[in-house]
Design a protein around this motif. Structure first.
Motif, PDB file in Angstrom:
ATOM      1  N   THR A 591       1.162  29.656  10.683  1.00  0.00           N
ATOM      2  CA  THR A 591       1.621  28.345  10.671  1.00  0.00           C
ATOM      3  C   THR A 591       0.423  27.661  10.157  1.00  0.00           C
ATOM      4  OG1 THR A 591       3.253  28.267  12.466  1.00  0.00           O
ATOM      5  CG2 THR A 591       2.566  26.237  11.588  1.00  0.00           C
ATOM      6  N   ILE A 592       0.567  26.709   9.004  1.00  0.00           N
ATOM      7  CA  ILE A 592      -0.582  26.055   8.520  1.00  0.00           C
ATOM      8  C   ILE A 592      -0.045  24.474   8.157  1.00  0.00           C
ATOM      9  CG2 ILE A 592      -1.741  28.072   7.500  1.00  0.00           C
ATOM     10  CD1 ILE A 592      -0.844  27.182   4.748  1.00  0.00           C
ATOM     11  N   THR A 593      -0.955  23.615   8.267  1.00  0.00           N
ATOM     12  CA  THR A 593      -0.502  22.337   7.905  1.00  0.00           C
ATOM     13  C   THR A 593      -0.625  22.034   6.614  1.00  0.00           C
ATOM     14  OG1 THR A 593      -2.730  21.523   8.344  1.00  0.00           O
ATOM     15  CG2 THR A 593      -1.337  21.702  10.239  1.00  0.00           C
ATOM     16  N   GLY A 594      -0.201  20.749   6.240  1.00  0.00           N
ATOM     17  CA  GLY A 594      -0.166  20.549   4.715  1.00  0.00           C
ATOM     18  C   GLY A 594      -1.559  20.257   4.231  1.00  0.00           C
ATOM     19  N   VAL A 595      -2.502  19.585   5.164  1.00  0.00           N
ATOM     20  CA  VAL A 595      -3.818  19.426   4.958  1.00  0.00           C
ATOM     21  C   VAL A 595      -4.566  20.727   4.562  1.00  0.00           C
ATOM     22  CG1 VAL A 595      -5.973  18.470   5.819  1.00  0.00           C
ATOM     23  CG2 VAL A 595      -3.938  17.299   6.377  1.00  0.00           C
ATOM     24  N   GLU A 596      -4.480  21.640   5.531  1.00  0.00           N
ATOM     25  CA  GLU A 596      -5.237  22.970   5.243  1.00  0.00           C
ATOM     26  C   GLU A 596      -4.630  23.774   3.946  1.00  0.00           C
ATOM     27  OE1 GLU A 596      -5.645  25.030   9.631  1.00  0.00           O
ATOM     28  OE2 GLU A 596      -3.316  24.507   8.869  1.00  0.00           O
ATOM     29  N   PHE A 597      -3.247  23.570   3.396  1.00  0.00           N
ATOM     30  CA  PHE A 597      -2.931  24.071   2.293  1.00  0.00           C
ATOM     31  C   PHE A 597      -3.519  23.393   1.184  1.00  0.00           C
ATOM     32  CE2 PHE A 597       0.089  23.399  -1.383  1.00  0.00           C
ATOM     33  CZ  PHE A 597       0.491  24.779  -1.456  1.00  0.00           C
ATOM     34  N   MET A 598      -3.671  21.966   1.189  1.00  0.00           N
ATOM     35  CA  MET A 598      -4.243  21.395   0.053  1.00  0.00           C
ATOM     36  C   MET A 598      -5.741  21.718   0.007  1.00  0.00           C
ATOM     37  SD  MET A 598      -1.609  20.028  -1.444  1.00  0.00           S
ATOM     38  CE  MET A 598      -2.804  19.217  -2.933  1.00  0.00           C
ATOM     39  N   ASP A 599      -6.316  21.653   1.028  1.00  0.00           N
ATOM     40  CA  ASP A 599      -7.820  22.092   1.078  1.00  0.00           C
ATOM     41  C   ASP A 599      -8.119  23.441   0.410  1.00  0.00           C
ATOM     42  OD1 ASP A 599      -8.504  19.574   2.219  1.00  0.00           O
ATOM     43  OD2 ASP A 599      -8.665  20.608   4.536  1.00  0.00           O
ATOM     44  N   ILE A 600      -7.640  24.366   0.700  1.00  0.00           N
ATOM     45  CA  ILE A 600      -7.706  25.709   0.047  1.00  0.00           C
ATOM     46  C   ILE A 600      -7.119  25.661  -1.617  1.00  0.00           C
ATOM     47  CG2 ILE A 600      -6.585  28.018   0.081  1.00  0.00           C
ATOM     48  CD1 ILE A 600      -6.385  27.968   2.794  1.00  0.00           C
ATOM     49  N   LEU A 601      -6.146  24.937  -1.844  1.00  0.00           N
ATOM     50  CA  LEU A 601      -5.629  24.666  -3.090  1.00  0.00           C
ATOM     51  C   LEU A 601      -6.845  23.969  -3.993  1.00  0.00           C
ATOM     52  CD1 LEU A 601      -3.084  25.483  -5.121  1.00  0.00           C
ATOM     53  CD2 LEU A 601      -2.249  23.092  -4.435  1.00  0.00           C
ATOM     54  N   SER A 602      -7.548  22.968  -3.244  1.00  0.00           N
ATOM     55  CA  SER A 602      -8.411  22.294  -4.145  1.00  0.00           C
ATOM     56  C   SER A 602      -9.667  23.054  -4.194  1.00  0.00           C
ATOM     57  CB  SER A 602      -8.767  20.895  -3.371  1.00  0.00           C
ATOM     58  OG  SER A 602      -9.143  21.110  -2.006  1.00  0.00           O
ATOM     59  N   GLY A 603      -9.983  24.069  -3.232  1.00  0.00           N
ATOM     60  CA  GLY A 603     -11.094  24.925  -3.599  1.00  0.00           C
ATOM     61  C   GLY A 603     -11.919  25.101  -2.337  1.00  0.00           C
ATOM     62  N   LYS A 604     -11.684  24.273  -1.429  1.00  0.00           N
ATOM     63  CA  LYS A 604     -12.158  24.356  -0.159  1.00  0.00           C
ATOM     64  C   LYS A 604     -12.427  25.900   0.512  1.00  0.00           C
ATOM     65  CE  LYS A 604     -12.321  19.416   1.055  1.00  0.00           C
ATOM     66  NZ  LYS A 604     -12.006  18.641   2.214  1.00  0.00           N
ATOM     67  N   GLU A 605     -13.043  26.416   1.318  1.00  0.00           N
ATOM     68  CA  GLU A 605     -12.994  27.721   1.915  1.00  0.00           C
ATOM     69  C   GLU A 605     -12.754  27.303   3.401  1.00  0.00           C
ATOM     70  OE1 GLU A 605     -16.099  30.207   1.050  1.00  0.00           O
ATOM     71  OE2 GLU A 605     -15.845  30.471  -1.029  1.00  0.00           O
ATOM     72  N   LEU A 606     -11.856  27.856   4.042  1.00  0.00           N
ATOM     73  CA  LEU A 606     -11.364  27.503   5.359  1.00  0.00           C
ATOM     74  C   LEU A 606     -11.671  28.758   6.229  1.00  0.00           C
ATOM     75  CD1 LEU A 606      -8.324  25.294   5.297  1.00  0.00           C
ATOM     76  CD2 LEU A 606     -10.554  24.482   5.305  1.00  0.00           C
ATOM     77  N   GLU A 607     -12.362  28.802   7.650  1.00  0.00           N
ATOM     78  CA  GLU A 607     -12.771  29.844   8.352  1.00  0.00           C
ATOM     79  C   GLU A 607     -11.471  30.247   9.129  1.00  0.00           C
ATOM     80  OE1 GLU A 607     -15.869  29.097  10.705  1.00  0.00           O
ATOM     81  OE2 GLU A 607     -17.389  29.042   8.952  1.00  0.00           O
ATOM     82  N   LEU A 608     -10.882  31.423   9.420  1.00  0.00           N
ATOM     83  CA  LEU A 608      -9.973  31.796  10.091  1.00  0.00           C
ATOM     84  C   LEU A 608     -10.334  31.859  11.432  1.00  0.00           C
ATOM     85  CD1 LEU A 608      -8.418  34.520   7.863  1.00  0.00           C
ATOM     86  CD2 LEU A 608      -7.551  32.622   8.414  1.00  0.00           C
ATOM     87  N   ILE A 609      -9.650  31.082  12.503  1.00  0.00           N
ATOM     88  CA  ILE A 609      -9.963  31.035  13.845  1.00  0.00           C
ATOM     89  C   ILE A 609      -9.218  32.242  14.693  1.00  0.00           C
ATOM     90  CG2 ILE A 609     -10.231  29.430  15.714  1.00  0.00           C
ATOM     91  CD1 ILE A 609     -10.604  27.394  13.899  1.00  0.00           C
TER      92      ILE A 609
END
Length: 609
Positions: A591-609
């Motif tokens: 499950t991911i939020t809309g903010v996480e989705f847009m961050d990845i789509l815009s090029g940000k790298e998110l760490e998996l917890i």
């Protein structure tokens, strides 16, 4: 094999059995019990007890002697003897004694108390039970009183509901407030020559608060409030419905000023054109009596009729003409501000955390009724209790929205990794297509956790602002977003699955509405091709065109769907790297939020917890 139950015995059978049992008890058991309470002794023992001074009182009868000792509660009995010295013995021992003169009892009296009286008692009990059963089954005390209306009468102190308890229906409250004010201050209306409407019809979808508004009128008006359902008028006995209508209005006239509320009036108010041949059925007689009664009192009598329905198109035209139901009060689905105020009303009795944002929940529940919003608050409170908290948090409300929409999470569902991967690509396909279009609502949440409604995953979009109209571009973007899941399956797996069944259904509905109702097709321009039969219950439609034109409609609908399908595939192929990256992230987190989705789509790298 079908079980065959023995027929039930008539009620008189049980009366006869009970009557026989009581008579047997009266004849054998009760006298035996009385006999056991008296101790029998011989005459010599009686004389010995008298000589020893142990006897307190003696009663002499023709066939036996009963006596009581000075100590103890036992009563003794002995037979009589030819003893001339008995009186001297009793005098000598200072015993109180008396001779009982037998009363001649009438055989008729004995027969009455032994046989007739029990029969009369059980006949009276049988009549009472029969009367109670008739009252419950038929609404009357006997076969000649079926016409009682059984209307519930409320006053302000009994309902406990006022207009402050109704939110999101300001226009409806304003229209009904005028009626309440007339009942309180009728003089100012009479002075200016205005007549208050005889009746007000509350119309709207299920769950929007029509009955709640009527109860609020009861709480505000402080006059007698008669409440009855339309289905209560019509029963199996011919003429009962009309009789109940007469009785209801008779009570209302006796207690005027008052309000009469008929819920689900379409049960008796359907158009008489829809009746069977002959048309003189029970429901039609009830409707005719209702029309007559509404014409039978003047507006200044202070009787106001309220009725509620979610099928106004089926009501008889005579019922809706001026002079009967003069005012039609729409009770529609609430807008954004209405939903937020409804949530606040239902949350009054719930302990909430300090950071609750009802606006977020209101935006996520577009199209929800007041009953749906009340259910959301209750589900959030239940979830907080399950998790051992004493206050409702924001995530409880958000989860309850998903529970009401898609059902509970199926935490123990076993899904293979292959299917899980397909579901993840499917949901990211929806979200990615929506994000790359200019007329789609923002992504709020994506999940691949299955739900009890049958959904294996879903993508939630929430508009930032309330929208009333839908443009052609927005409709096409919606269809394209629905096509995104199937398009992702085709691009990645070179095959298709059954997971897009609901997407196909929703996309087809929108495309068909664009052609037949919205005039968004160049082929048919602004030609009306179908009509909505019932806007409040399902929205069933009927085509207004010939079979040849209907075939052209199908062709145009198919063209729109194919075009949107190709657009969805093109968007995903142009963003194939982001499709893989987002799917991998969703597969890990589920499950991911809309903010996480847009961050990845815009090029940000998110760490998996």
């Amino acid at each position: 094999m079908k079980e065959i139950k023995p027929p039930k015995k008539p009620l008189i059978y049980y009366y006869v059995v009970i009557l026989i049992v009581v008579m047997l008890l009266n004849t054998f058991l009760f006298p035996a019990i009385l006999r056991h309470s008296i101790k029998e002794v011989d005459y010599g023992t009686f004389l010995s007890m008298v000589d020893q001074g142990k006897v307190k009182q003696v009663q002499i009868e023709d066939d036996y002697i009963t006596f009581s000792p000075k100590s103890g509660d036992v009563v003794y009995k002995t037979g009589t003897m030819n003893d001339p010295e008995l009186v001297n013995r009793l005098h000598k021992a200072n015993v109180n004694f008396s001779k009982v003169i037998p009363k001649e009892s009438s055989p008729l009296i004995n027969f009455f108390w032994t046989w007739v009286a029990p029969i009369l008692i059980f006949m009276a009990i049988g009549q009472w039970l029969t009367k109670r059963m008739q009252t419950r089954m038929m609404g009357g005390g006997n076969g000649f009183s079926f016409g009682k209306s059984n209307a519930k009468v409320y006053v302000e102190s009994e309902t406990g509901i006022t207009f402050n308890d109704v939110a999101g229906q300001d226009e409806a409250k304003e229209a009904l407030q005028e009626i309440v004010d007339y009942l309180h201050n009728s003089k100012k209306y009479v002075d200016i020559g205005a007549n208050i409407p005889k009746g007000a019809l509350l119309v709207g979808p299920p769950g929007t608060g029509k009955t709640l508004l009527a109860k609020a009128v009861a709480g505000e008006s402080k006059v007698p409030f008669f409440s009855m359902s339309g289905s209560e008028f019509v029963e199996m006995f011919v003429g009962m419905g009309a009789a109940r209508v007469r009785d209801l209005f008779k009570q209302a006239k006796a207690k005027a000023p008052c309000i009469v509320f008929i819920d689900e009036i379409d049960a008796i108010g359907k158009s008489r054109n829809s009746s069977m041949a002959g048309g003189n059925d029970e429901r039609e007689q009830t409707l005719n009596q209702l029309l007559t009664e509404m014409d039978g009192f003047e507006p200044d009598k202070g009787i106001v009729i309220l009725a509620a329905t979610n099928r106004p198109e089926t009501l008889d035209k005579a019922l809706l003409r001026p002079g009967r139901f003069d005012r039609r009060v729409p009770v529609e689905l609430p807008d954004l501000a209405g939903r937020e105020s409804i949530l606040r009303v239902h949350a009054r009795k719930v302990k909430l955390a300090d950071d609750i944002d009802f606006n977020v929940i209101a935006r996520a529940t577009s199209g929800a009724s007041g009953a749906d919003l009340a259910n959301i608050i209750n589900e959030a409170a239940l979830r907080a209790v399950r998790l051992g908290r004493n206050k409702v948090k924001q995530n409880d409300l958000e989860e309850s929205v998903e529970t009401v929409i898609a059902g509970y999470q199926r935490k123990n569902a076993v899904i293979s990794m292959k299917d899980k991967l397909t579901i993840a690509y499917h949901e990211i396909g929806h979200a990615l297509v929506a994000a790359k279009q200019s007329h789609s609502a923002p992504i709020h949440k994506i999940t691949i956790i299955p739900r009890t409604s049958g959904a294996l995953g879903y993508t939630m979009q929430v508009d930032e602002k309330e929208t009333i109209l839908m443009t052609k571009e927005q409709a096409l973007d919606k269809i394209t977003t629905y096509m995104g899941g199937r398009a992702a399956e085709e691009i990645i797996f070179k095959t298709i699955t059954s997971g897009a069944s609901n997407d196909i259904e929703q996309a087809t509905k929108i495309a068909r509405s664009m052609v037949t109702r919205f005039g968004m097709s160049d082929e048919f321009d602004m030609m009306a091709l179908e009509t909505v039969n019932n806007p409040y219950l399902g929205g069933d439609t009927t085509l207004l065109v010939s079979a040849e034109t209907a075939s052209k409609v199908d062709v145009e609908v198919l063209r729109i769907i194919k075009t949107c399908h190709q657009n969805a595939k093109m968007i995903l192929q142009n963003n194939i790297d982001k499709l893989h990256e987002l799917t991998k992230y969703l597969l890990e987190k589920e499950t991911i939020t809309g903010v996480e989705f847009m961050d990845i789509l815009s090029g940000k790298e998110l760490e998996l917890i």
